[in-house]
Scaffold this motif. Structure first.
Motif, PDB file in Angstrom:
ATOM      1  N   GLU A 148      -6.557  -2.799   0.061  1.00 12.66           N
ATOM      2  CA  GLU A 148      -7.154  -1.525   0.989  1.00 12.66           C
ATOM      3  C   GLU A 148      -8.006  -2.131   1.797  1.00 12.66           C
ATOM      4  O   GLU A 148      -7.990  -1.846   2.921  1.00 12.66           O
ATOM      5  CB  GLU A 148      -7.994  -0.823   0.105  1.00 12.66           C
ATOM      6  CG  GLU A 148      -7.065   0.009  -0.823  1.00 12.66           C
ATOM      7  CD  GLU A 148      -6.198   1.164  -0.332  1.00 12.66           C
ATOM      8  OE1 GLU A 148      -6.654   1.524   0.812  1.00 12.66           O
ATOM      9  OE2 GLU A 148      -5.177   1.267  -0.929  1.00 12.66           O
TER      10      GLU A 148
ATOM     11  N   GLU B  47       1.067   3.233  -7.628  1.00 11.49           N
ATOM     12  CA  GLU B  47       0.219   2.103  -8.530  1.00 11.49           C
ATOM     13  C   GLU B  47       1.131   1.670  -9.583  1.00 11.49           C
ATOM     14  O   GLU B  47       0.669   0.645 -10.283  1.00 11.49           O
ATOM     15  CB  GLU B  47      -1.095   2.618  -8.744  1.00 11.49           C
ATOM     16  CG  GLU B  47      -1.949   2.856  -7.786  1.00 11.49           C
ATOM     17  CD  GLU B  47      -3.430   3.145  -8.110  1.00 11.49           C
ATOM     18  OE1 GLU B  47      -3.730   3.200  -9.352  1.00 11.49           O
ATOM     19  OE2 GLU B  47      -4.409   3.364  -7.091  1.00 11.49           O
ATOM     20  N   ASP B  48       2.034   2.614 -10.168  1.00  5.34           N
ATOM     21  CA  ASP B  48       2.669   2.303 -11.463  1.00  5.34           C
ATOM     22  C   ASP B  48       3.878   1.676 -11.071  1.00  5.34           C
ATOM     23  O   ASP B  48       4.948   1.252 -11.815  1.00  5.34           O
ATOM     24  CB  ASP B  48       3.080   3.395 -12.352  1.00  5.34           C
ATOM     25  CG  ASP B  48       3.783   4.467 -11.472  1.00  5.34           C
ATOM     26  OD1 ASP B  48       3.891   4.349 -10.367  1.00  5.34           O
ATOM     27  OD2 ASP B  48       4.337   5.497 -12.080  1.00  5.34           O
TER      28      ASP B  48
ATOM     29  N   HIS C  44       3.639  -4.405  -8.519  1.00  3.81           N
ATOM     30  CA  HIS C  44       2.402  -4.745  -8.517  1.00  3.81           C
ATOM     31  C   HIS C  44       2.404  -5.820  -9.980  1.00  3.81           C
ATOM     32  O   HIS C  44       1.288  -6.385  -9.807  1.00  3.81           O
ATOM     33  CB  HIS C  44       1.756  -3.502  -8.800  1.00  3.81           C
ATOM     34  CG  HIS C  44       1.450  -2.646  -7.594  1.00  3.81           C
ATOM     35  ND1 HIS C  44       1.140  -3.166  -6.329  1.00  3.81           N
ATOM     36  CD2 HIS C  44       1.801  -1.326  -7.466  1.00  3.81           C
ATOM     37  CE1 HIS C  44       1.276  -1.889  -5.428  1.00  3.81           C
ATOM     38  NE2 HIS C  44       1.663  -1.008  -6.110  1.00  3.81           N
TER      39      HIS C  44
ATOM     40  N   THR D 162       0.884  -1.278  -0.022  1.00  6.42           N
ATOM     41  CA  THR D 162      -0.058  -0.164  -0.196  1.00  6.42           C
ATOM     42  C   THR D 162       0.929   1.292   0.071  1.00  6.42           C
ATOM     43  O   THR D 162       0.330   2.292  -0.325  1.00  6.42           O
ATOM     44  CB  THR D 162      -1.022   0.151   1.218  1.00  6.42           C
ATOM     45  OG1 THR D 162      -0.118  -0.422   2.547  1.00  6.42           O
ATOM     46  CG2 THR D 162      -1.928  -0.943   1.086  1.00  6.42           C
TER      47      THR D 162
ATOM     48  N   TRP E 160      -6.798  -4.282  -6.154  1.00  5.17           N
ATOM     49  CA  TRP E 160      -6.357  -2.852  -5.643  1.00  5.17           C
ATOM     50  C   TRP E 160      -7.282  -3.076  -4.241  1.00  5.17           C
ATOM     51  O   TRP E 160      -6.976  -2.540  -3.206  1.00  5.17           O
ATOM     52  CB  TRP E 160      -6.850  -1.701  -6.381  1.00  5.17           C
ATOM     53  CG  TRP E 160      -5.857  -1.489  -7.544  1.00  5.17           C
ATOM     54  CD1 TRP E 160      -6.438  -1.501  -8.723  1.00  5.17           C
ATOM     55  CD2 TRP E 160      -4.396  -1.343  -7.514  1.00  5.17           C
ATOM     56  NE1 TRP E 160      -5.348  -1.310  -9.785  1.00  5.17           N
ATOM     57  CE2 TRP E 160      -4.141  -1.123  -8.820  1.00  5.17           C
ATOM     58  CE3 TRP E 160      -3.718  -1.307  -6.623  1.00  5.17           C
ATOM     59  CZ2 TRP E 160      -2.720  -0.966  -9.333  1.00  5.17           C
ATOM     60  CZ3 TRP E 160      -2.349  -1.081  -6.890  1.00  5.17           C
ATOM     61  CH2 TRP E 160      -1.769  -0.936  -8.236  1.00  5.17           C
TER      62      TRP E 160
ATOM     63  N   GLU F 180      -8.602  -5.698 -12.528  1.00  2.00           N
ATOM     64  CA  GLU F 180      -7.603  -5.141 -11.785  1.00  2.00           C
ATOM     65  C   GLU F 180      -8.113  -4.624 -10.595  1.00  2.00           C
ATOM     66  O   GLU F 180      -7.560  -4.361  -9.553  1.00  2.00           O
ATOM     67  CB  GLU F 180      -6.518  -4.370 -12.423  1.00  2.00           C
ATOM     68  CG  GLU F 180      -6.892  -2.819 -12.743  1.00  2.00           C
ATOM     69  CD  GLU F 180      -5.815  -1.881 -13.363  1.00  2.00           C
ATOM     70  OE1 GLU F 180      -5.973  -0.719 -13.139  1.00  2.00           O
ATOM     71  OE2 GLU F 180      -5.313  -2.436 -14.149  1.00  2.00           O
TER      72      GLU F 180
END
Length: 200
Positions: free
Chosen positions: A163, A136-137, A141, A132, A159, A155
């Motif tokens: 969370e 995100e890039d 991941h 976390t 995510w 996707e």
């Protein structure tokens, strides 16, 4: 054994780093199904290929108790093999999948969550990395996003798992949550409660 650490990798990281004992996967052909229990490791694919070769007519994998993986790369390879061979996946009413086990379930061609089944998800972390906290890039991941893309899972689910619970917790999904992410190919009607799932 309670579920290990996270989604795909964190289960592996905790089981290895924490030196927790685990049971390697056991595959048993029962009628028109192959029932599997244990934590996914480097031996899983070989054991699966043997039982599949001995029972070529069977195309249903019952995930009785898959608490996670001790090798995230092996988990991805095994799960892709399940999809490639056209297997359906089922979590029975008294069954449980968590972490890498949940990812394995998603590899099924047709996917069934029977009433009372337990489905656990959470974030991942280890080796100084916390999912976390990564942008995100970040390439970390990609192993998960690529796998989900290969098996046709949005996707958004990845995510969501990051969370909904931290890497050292487990979130047991409700039927509504499972349905909102199209986890099963037929709608789940009721999943196991948190207290029930924690005990499995």
């Amino acid at each position: 054994m309670k579920p290990a650490l996270s989604l795909l990798a964190a289960g592996a990281l905790c089981l290895v780093a924490c030196a927790e004992p685990y049971s390697p996967p056991q595959f048993v052909a029962q009628g028109d199904q192959i029932v599997v229990t244990g934590a996914i490791d480097h031996t899983t694919l070989g054991a699966f290929r043997v039982v599949a070769a001995d029972n070529p007519q069977i195309k249903t994998l019952v995930l009785q108790n898959i608490e996670g993986s001790v090798d995230d790369d092996a988990n991805v390879i095994f799960s892709r093999e399940v999809r490639k061979r056209g297997f359906d996946t089922v979590v029975p009413s008294d069954g449980m999948v968590a972490s890498g086990g949940t990812d394995l379930f998603l590899a099924g061609n047709r996917r069934t969550l029977q009433p009372g089944a337990c489905v656990g998800v959470h974030s991942w972390g280890g080796g100084g990395i916390i999912a976390t906290e990564l942008p995100e890039d970040d390439p970390e991941h990609d192993r998960y996003l690529d796998y989900y893309d290969d098996i046709g899972v949005s996707e958004d689910f990845y995510w969501y798992t990051l969370e909904v619970a931290s890497e050292d917790e487990m979130h047991w999904m409700t039927a509504a949550e499972a349905n909102s992410h199209d986890m099963a190919t037929t709608r789940a009607t009721r999943l196991g409660s948190a207290s029930t799932c924690d005990a499995r």
